[in-house]
Design an enzyme around this catalytic site. Structure first.
Site, PDB file in Angstrom:
ATOM      1  N   PRO A   2       0.851  -1.747   0.239  1.00 29.76           N
ATOM      2  CA  PRO A   2       0.096  -0.043  -0.024  1.00 29.76           C
ATOM      3  C   PRO A   2       0.884   1.379  -0.133  1.00 29.76           C
ATOM      4  O   PRO A   2       1.385   1.368   0.623  1.00 29.76           O
ATOM      5  CB  PRO A   2      -0.434  -0.220   1.287  1.00 29.76           C
ATOM      6  CG  PRO A   2      -0.639  -1.682   1.494  1.00 29.76           C
ATOM      7  CD  PRO A   2       0.713  -2.063   1.028  1.00 29.76           C
ATOM      8  N   GLU A   3       0.183   1.312  -0.766  1.00 30.58           N
ATOM      9  CA  GLU A   3       1.534   3.420  -1.001  1.00 30.58           C
ATOM     10  C   GLU A   3       0.204   5.039  -0.488  1.00 30.58           C
ATOM     11  O   GLU A   3      -0.537   4.180   0.057  1.00 30.58           O
ATOM     12  CB  GLU A   3       1.964   3.695  -2.832  1.00 30.58           C
ATOM     13  CG  GLU A   3       2.562   1.957  -2.361  1.00 30.58           C
ATOM     14  CD  GLU A   3       3.133   2.901  -4.613  1.00 30.58           C
ATOM     15  OE1 GLU A   3       2.610   3.740  -5.357  1.00 30.58           O
ATOM     16  OE2 GLU A   3       3.949   2.046  -4.212  1.00 30.58           O
ATOM     17  N   HIS A  95      -4.056 -14.046  11.020  1.00 29.25           N
ATOM     18  CA  HIS A  95      -3.642 -12.699  10.073  1.00 29.25           C
ATOM     19  C   HIS A  95      -3.772 -11.428  11.014  1.00 29.25           C
ATOM     20  O   HIS A  95      -3.679 -10.362  10.586  1.00 29.25           O
ATOM     21  CB  HIS A  95      -3.573 -12.777   8.958  1.00 29.25           C
ATOM     22  CG  HIS A  95      -2.614 -14.123   8.806  1.00 29.25           C
ATOM     23  ND1 HIS A  95      -1.335 -14.216   8.881  1.00 29.25           N
ATOM     24  CD2 HIS A  95      -2.637 -14.997   7.625  1.00 29.25           C
ATOM     25  CE1 HIS A  95      -0.804 -15.894   7.627  1.00 29.25           C
ATOM     26  NE2 HIS A  95      -2.294 -15.676   7.191  1.00 29.25           N
ATOM     27  N   ARG A 113       1.707 -10.631   6.615  1.00 28.17           N
ATOM     28  CA  ARG A 113       3.070 -10.614   6.696  1.00 28.17           C
ATOM     29  C   ARG A 113       4.052  -9.790   7.938  1.00 28.17           C
ATOM     30  O   ARG A 113       5.698  -9.873   8.001  1.00 28.17           O
ATOM     31  CB  ARG A 113       3.982 -10.164   5.088  1.00 28.17           C
ATOM     32  CG  ARG A 113       3.398 -10.850   4.088  1.00 28.17           C
ATOM     33  CD  ARG A 113       4.173 -10.434   2.829  1.00 28.17           C
ATOM     34  NE  ARG A 113       5.526 -10.373   2.327  1.00 28.17           N
ATOM     35  CZ  ARG A 113       6.293  -9.881   1.777  1.00 28.17           C
ATOM     36  NH1 ARG A 113       5.479  -8.977   1.065  1.00 28.17           N
ATOM     37  NH2 ARG A 113       7.729  -9.965   1.384  1.00 28.17           N
ATOM     38  N   ARG A 157      20.627  16.440  -4.706  1.00 29.60           N
ATOM     39  CA  ARG A 157      20.635  14.562  -5.147  1.00 29.60           C
ATOM     40  C   ARG A 157      20.579  14.436  -6.392  1.00 29.60           C
ATOM     41  O   ARG A 157      20.700  14.855  -7.414  1.00 29.60           O
ATOM     42  CB  ARG A 157      19.085  14.613  -4.464  1.00 29.60           C
ATOM     43  CG  ARG A 157      18.482  14.495  -3.064  1.00 29.60           C
ATOM     44  CD  ARG A 157      17.082  14.245  -3.348  1.00 29.60           C
ATOM     45  NE  ARG A 157      16.683  14.326  -1.792  1.00 29.60           N
ATOM     46  CZ  ARG A 157      17.371  15.505  -0.824  1.00 29.60           C
ATOM     47  NH1 ARG A 157      16.879  16.877  -0.890  1.00 29.60           N
ATOM     48  NH2 ARG A 157      16.735  15.490  -0.363  1.00 29.60           N
TER      49      ARG A 157
END
Length: 277
Positions: A2-3, A95, A113, A157
């Site tokens: 999920p973003e 879970h 997970r 950067r």
């Protein structure tokens, strides 16, 4: 994973139901990435004041402190309105690691997970919260995201632009799917060094980040495997993707085959004609 759009979609799907709710109890399953940091019994009787988002964290504001929730690699939140409304919530499975019972219903974190998190902190400036939030960059959908500062940050950067976006230190929440899509709209290859991007190209990328993330939120996020909002509804952004997951398929703009590139153990997708170095 999920973003930002999926986390924002999740926030919107729970905020109205749980704001104003009084916590009755909290059940914890198997340990998640970090300990909760408070005796669950101490949360009983507290009221949920609201639900905010910072990057990929959900911040559940309480009378006393806040809960920071993270969905990890494969987690999701579900909400059942009350104990009595059909259908009732199923018993917790192996879970289901966080069941927050309130007088308005059950909020459950499901995470196969166990890379997710549920952490209590006294406030957002608490060292516990700052360890998780303090390094995050500016919110791309908020008023503090400015083109001048974005371009100036790129100039400092030297890493490839795709990896700079994923790092989340310059701008937060532009994860793997959406980084590929924003770079396509901006016409920039993912391997281009951030400091080499000119101001006009940086402005196009700035606009593309906002455009793509807003569209993703409108479409309910991306469901590539098992993401759904708190009501179990899947996202549909993936059907709008120009390059992500389309290696070998024709570009939707120029018909050139989409290419795949591995960057920092993450898959990147780009059109070699539409996106310039």
């Amino acid at each position: 994973m999920p973003e930002l759009p999926e986390v924002e979609v999740t926030r919107r799907s729970v905020v109205k139901n749980i704001t104003g709710a009084r916590i009755e109890s909290l059940r914890l399953g198997k340990p998640l990435r970090w300990p909760l940091g408070i005796d669950p019994l101490e949360l009983a009787g507290q009221t949920v004041l609201g639900v905010r988002r910072r990057g990929k964290y959900l911040l559940v504001d309480l009378d006393d402190g806040l809960l920071l929730l993270h969905l990890g690699m494969s987690g999701s939140l579900a909400f059942w309105p009350t104990r009595t409304d059909p259908p009732p919530p199923p018993p917790p499975g192996p879970h289901d690691h966080f069941d927050l019972w309130t007088d308005r219903g059950l909020l459950r974190l499901h995470d196969p997970r166990r890379f997710g998190a549920a952490v209590w902190a006294r406030h957002e400036q608490d060292p516990v919260a700052q360890k998780l939030l303090g390094h995050l960059g500016v919110e791309p959908l908020g008023p503090d995201f400015k083109p001048d500062a974005f371009h100036a940050g790129l100039k400092t950067r030297s890493a490839p632009i795709k990896q700079v976006l994923l790092a989340g230190e310059l701008v937060v929440g532009v994860g793997n799917i959406y980084a590929s899509e924003t770079l396509f709209l901006a016409g920039i290859r993912p391997s281009t060094r951030a400091q080499k991007i000119s101001r006009p190209r940086a402005d196009r990328l700035f606009a593309a980040i906002i455009q793509v993330l807003n569209l993703a939120v409108e479409q309910g996020g991306s469901t590539l495997r098992n993401f759904s909002n708190a009501q179990g509804e899947a996202g549909h952004f993936q059907v709008h993707a120009h390059v992500y997951g389309r290696a070998g398929e024709p570009c939707r703009v120029c018909a050139t085959p989409i290419r795949w590139l591995l960057q920092g153990q993450r898959s990147s997708y780009f059109c070699p004609k539409c996106q310039k170095p």
